[in-house]
Motif scaffolding. Structure first.
Motif, mmCIF file in Angstrom:
data_model
loop_
_atom_site.group_PDB
_atom_site.id
_atom_site.type_symbol
_atom_site.label_atom_id
_atom_site.label_comp_id
_atom_site.label_asym_id
_atom_site.label_seq_id
_atom_site.Cartn_x
_atom_site.Cartn_y
_atom_site.Cartn_z
ATOM 1 N N TRP A 272 0.829 -1.209 0.000
ATOM 2 C CA TRP A 272 0.000 0.000 0.000
ATOM 3 C C TRP A 272 0.865 1.262 0.000
ATOM 4 O O TRP A 272 0.603 2.213 -0.705
ATOM 5 N N ALA B 88 3.876 1.463 -1.187
ATOM 6 C CA ALA B 88 4.494 1.545 -2.514
ATOM 7 C C ALA B 88 3.493 2.132 -3.504
ATOM 8 O O ALA B 88 3.833 2.987 -4.331
ATOM 9 N N TYR B 89 2.258 1.705 -3.397
ATOM 10 C CA TYR B 89 1.226 2.222 -4.290
ATOM 11 C C TYR B 89 1.052 3.722 -4.088
ATOM 12 O O TYR B 89 1.026 4.504 -5.037
ATOM 13 N N PHE B 90 0.959 4.115 -2.831
ATOM 14 C CA PHE B 90 0.735 5.522 -2.503
ATOM 15 C C PHE B 90 1.856 6.400 -3.073
ATOM 16 O O PHE B 90 1.606 7.474 -3.615
ATOM 17 N N GLN B 91 3.083 5.935 -2.943
ATOM 18 C CA GLN B 91 4.208 6.685 -3.513
ATOM 19 C C GLN B 91 4.092 6.748 -5.034
ATOM 20 O O GLN B 91 4.332 7.779 -5.650
ATOM 21 N N ALA B 92 3.729 5.627 -5.636
ATOM 22 C CA ALA B 92 3.733 5.551 -7.098
ATOM 23 C C ALA B 92 2.680 6.444 -7.743
ATOM 24 O O ALA B 92 2.865 6.906 -8.862
ATOM 25 N N VAL B 93 1.592 6.718 -7.058
ATOM 26 C CA VAL B 93 0.531 7.486 -7.715
ATOM 27 C C VAL B 93 0.698 8.999 -7.569
ATOM 28 O O VAL B 93 -0.047 9.769 -8.168
ATOM 29 N N THR B 94 1.657 9.423 -6.774
ATOM 30 C CA THR B 94 1.899 10.860 -6.665
ATOM 31 C C THR B 94 2.542 11.368 -7.950
ATOM 32 O O THR B 94 3.385 10.695 -8.534
ATOM 33 N N ILE B 95 2.121 12.544 -8.387
ATOM 34 C CA ILE B 95 2.777 13.177 -9.525
ATOM 35 C C ILE B 95 3.753 14.200 -8.955
ATOM 36 O O ILE B 95 3.349 15.263 -8.490
ATOM 37 N N PRO B 96 5.046 13.876 -8.964
ATOM 38 C CA PRO B 96 5.998 14.710 -8.229
ATOM 39 C C PRO B 96 6.030 16.161 -8.721
ATOM 40 O O PRO B 96 6.207 17.081 -7.929
ATOM 41 N N ARG C 284 3.517 18.289 -6.660
ATOM 42 C CA ARG C 284 3.390 18.164 -5.215
ATOM 43 C C ARG C 284 2.846 19.479 -4.648
ATOM 44 O O ARG C 284 3.291 20.552 -5.011
#
Ligand code: SF4
Lengths: 289, 439
Positions: free
Chosen positions: A243, A245-253, A256
């Motif tokens: 979860w 890992a998922y949360f990190q992956a869906v952020t558009i850096p 921010r």
């Protein structure tokens, strides 16, 4: 402050019952108790200036008269049906409002109930009438906190003797456990789950149908300390890692936006959010209880 | 095995993140006593990304292998920078169930690169949905993204299993689409879209006759438009949306600001391109006025008007273009007119109507009702408030609004507006100070 219960409501004139500044009532603290308090004070033709808990004397003021209200389901039911007939949803609104635990809100609720009785349904949605507004605003705040709990509680799987229990811990601002049961019971009817309110030391406990005794309700609220806990399930840590890992992956850096993020997820929820824990970290007081 | 899944998850979630839709609302699936999950509510955002978007669904691609070459897409065939992976059906099912039981998500939003052809790809998506529904009794939310060109039979099956279907238009004009996605055309998009629309209409009709008739994508159909990759104006974009709402009966159109990834000169370059954050935000506001406030397209974006006003929100912009329609009398105007006042929302307008049934609404009452006075002050009257500035000079009003902080930025996520129940953020811990009422 204009919350003084003696402020004359405008513009429809005072509700039929005056507030007696020397009258205090005590109830068992439940919604049913409050509804009975209305029935009781109505008989006496005056609303109380304070509503307290039985055994906990109202502080500050000197009251000539303390009326102890016994909760009777039949009376509460009658008052509830009467109010619901006039304004559908009003009793739920009052319930949410008093769960905000704000001093004085019960008095506002009684004034609102009485205004609706005396002047009709329009009083309930008139935000220029202070009790109506206060109850609506507190109902909104508590409702939003409950909605956030529906969103933010995170269950963790525990196992003991082959039986699994799903445990979530939170620190809700208001006493929302009594209004969370419906949502989670329909969502997870076959799971044994519990939601611990760490601030109040209470837990909402759900027992799936096959394990319930005849007539036993699906959920109860019990002191959290009485509950045992098994061992964390072997796959729990892996799901939490996935979860995060998922949360990190869906952020558009590139986009921010911390201010916006914090408005949606205020810091006070972070200690209990799986995605906010350090990699491999265990929540501080996960599964308290 | 987990290690492998976590790596796929990272890659396939990253590739899916530019799809703006994350709504979980509109579902009508009730749970069964032995099943798990429901999607009957207003939709829940279980978390928010650090860029402020709602996280409601497990949003992943089934595979990022793609035979197409859309310039705006990270998974395009010609992009050598990405690792190509694919889930198995079981992996997606397990992830969904594991996340759902932990209350991380409302359900699954599954899409995919076109790894073979439209039908083979769609079949995999349908297989995941079928397994969740039939083997796991899953009644949470499922949104499937239909691959352009998929066959009617598969769409029918997908609609039976999913709460929402979407076919992404992506590029707001067909000419633009041909430029950046040579293998695609509007036919491939509107064919399936029309089929889904008809499926939804038929199922509704059937259910009117027979309560037990199966549902078909009860949460409706949505699409996404990529903003900024091609040169369409806001007016052109809203014109398309307006048509999609009225003709295709879409529930939602999502606007996704183009994020340049580089390496393809058919679309703007990351070095020189400024993300149209504000633009996307204004489009959502305008879209909202079309769908919820009863505004006509030409009122929000006059023909040939190019882009929306970036200084003020679309409703304020409208009021400034038609100053003679204002100010509005709070104590007399019908609800529809109150809703057209900048700074007044649907809820505050309803509160005004409720309050004036019992008496006169005064200036101070408005604040407590949630009216944004900073903007609204120029456009409405109460017995104790009679603004003149708009009559004298709409430009001066604009200056005051732009100069102040009343630019109309709604308290919503900039990208996918949160479900309605969260639309007004809780005021946190402190209660709003009570407003002294003029006696
Ligand atoms: S078809 Fe879809 S996945 Fe493939 S390149 Fe185009 S947008 Fe990307």
């Amino acid at each position: 402050m204009t919350t003084s219960p003696t402020t004359p409501p405008r513009p429809a004139g005072p509700p039929a019952l005056p507030v007696d500044p020397h009258l205090a009532v005590e109830t068992d603290g439940t919604l049913a108790g409050l509804l009975c308090a209305y029935a009781e004070t109505y008989k006496r033709s005056a609303l109380p200036a304070s509503v307290g808990l039985i055994g906990e004397p109202a502080s500050g003021a000197l009251f000539g008269d303390v009326l102890r209200v016994e909760t009777e389901a039949a009376i509460a039911g009658r008052v509830e049906r009467g109010l619901e007939r006039l304004v559908p949803g009003l009793v739920g609104r009052i319930h949410r409002a008093v769960l905000g635990e704000r001093p004085g809100i019960e008095v506002a609720a009684l004034r609102l109930a009485d205004a609706v009785r005396a002047e009709g349904a329009a009083a309930a949605d008139d935000w220029t009438f202070e009790p109506a507004r206060e109850v609506a605003q507190w109902s909104g705040r508590v409702g939003r906190e409950a909605h956030r709990m529906e969103a933010f509680v995170r269950f963790e799987r525990y196992v003991a003797d082959d039986a699994e229990t799903w445990v979530a811990t939170a620190r809700p601002e208001y006493h929302v456990l009594p209004i969370l049961h419906g949502h989670f019971s329909t969502r997870y009817p076959t799971l044994a789950w519990r939601i611990v309110d760490a601030r109040r030391g209470l837990a909402l406990v759900h027992t799936p149908a096959p394990e319930r005794a005849e007539g036993e309700p699906a959920t109860r609220i019990v002191p959290a300390v009485t509950l045992g806990l098994g061992d964390e399930a072997p796959d729990e840590a892996a799901y939490q890692r996935m979860w995060r890992a998922y949360f990190q992956a869906v952020t558009i850096p590139e986009r921010r936006n911390l201010a916006l993020h914090l408005r949606h997820v205020p810091k006070r929820y972070w200690p209990y959010l799986t995605e906010k824990q350090p990699p491999g970290g265990v929540r501080l007081d996960a599964g308290v209880g | 095995m987990r290690r492998q899944v976590i790596e796929k998850l990272e890659i396939l979630a990253d590739a899916a993140k530019y799809d703006a839709s994350c709504a979980s609302s509109g579902g009508k699936r009730e749970n069964t006593p032995t099943g798990i999950g429901n999607s009957t509510g207003a939709g829940i955002c279980h978390s928010y990304t650090e860029d402020g978007r709602c996280v409601s669904l497990l949003k992943v691609l089934f595979s990022n292998v793609c035979i197409y070459d859309c310039a705006y897409c990270v998974s395009r065939r010609s992009n050598d920078e990405v690792t190509r992976v694919a889930f198995t059906v079981d992996e997606v099912v397990e992830l969904t169930m594991g996340f759902y039981k932990r209350n991380y998500i409302e359900g699954l939003f599954l899409s995919s690169g076109i790894f073979k052809d439209a039908d083979t790809t769609t079949e995999k998506l349908v297989a995941v949905a079928r397994k969740l529904r039939e083997d796991h009794g899953f009644n949470g939310y499922i949104h499937l993204k239909v691959i352009p060109g998929a066959s009617p039979e598969l769409l029918t099956e997908a609609g039976r299993l999913a709460d929402r279907l979407s076919v992404n238009v992506e590029i707001p004009s067909e000419a633009g689409l041909k430029e950046v996605a040579p293998e695609k055309d509007y036919n491939q998009v509107f064919g399936p879209m029309g089929h889904v629309r008809d499926g939804i209409a038929e199922a509704k009709e059937e259910r009117r006759k027979n309560r037990r008739a199966p549902r078909f994508a009860a949460g409706g159909q949505s699409t996404q438009l990529v903003i900024g990759a091609t040169p369409e104006t806001d007016r052109q974009i809203l014109e398309l949306s307006d048509g999609l709402y009225s003709e295709q009966k879409l529930r939602r159109v999502y606007y996704s600001g183009f994020v340049p990834l580089g390496g393809d000169d058919r679309v703007p370059d990351p070095e020189t391109y400024r993300a149209p954050l504000h633009r996307e935000h204004r489009l959502y506001q305008a879209d909202w006025l079309l769908r919820k406030y009863g505004f006509a397209l030409d009122e929000v974006a006059p023909p040939g008007s190019g882009n929306l006003d970036s200084e003020v929100d679309p409703k304020t912009s409208y009021a400034l273009r038609f100053p003679y329609l204002f100010p509005v009398d709070v104590n007399a105007a019908p609800l529809e007119w109150l809703q057209r006042v900048p700074g007044l929302g649907i809820r505050s307008a309803k509160r005004i109507v409720a309050a004036r049934r019992r008496g006169v609404v005064r200036w101070e009452d408005l604040r407590a009702m949630g009216v944004v006075l900073k903007r609204a002050q120029f456009f409405l009257t109460t017995p104790d408030h009679r603004p003149q500035l708009l009559d004298r000079s709409p430009d001066a009003v604009r200056q005051r609004i732009v100069g102040g902080k009343g630019d109309g930025a709604p308290q919503l996520s900039l990208f996918a507006p949160a479900p309605v129940r969260l639309a007004t953020p809780a005021s946190g811990t402190a209660p709003a100070p009570p407003i002294a009422r003029a006696a």
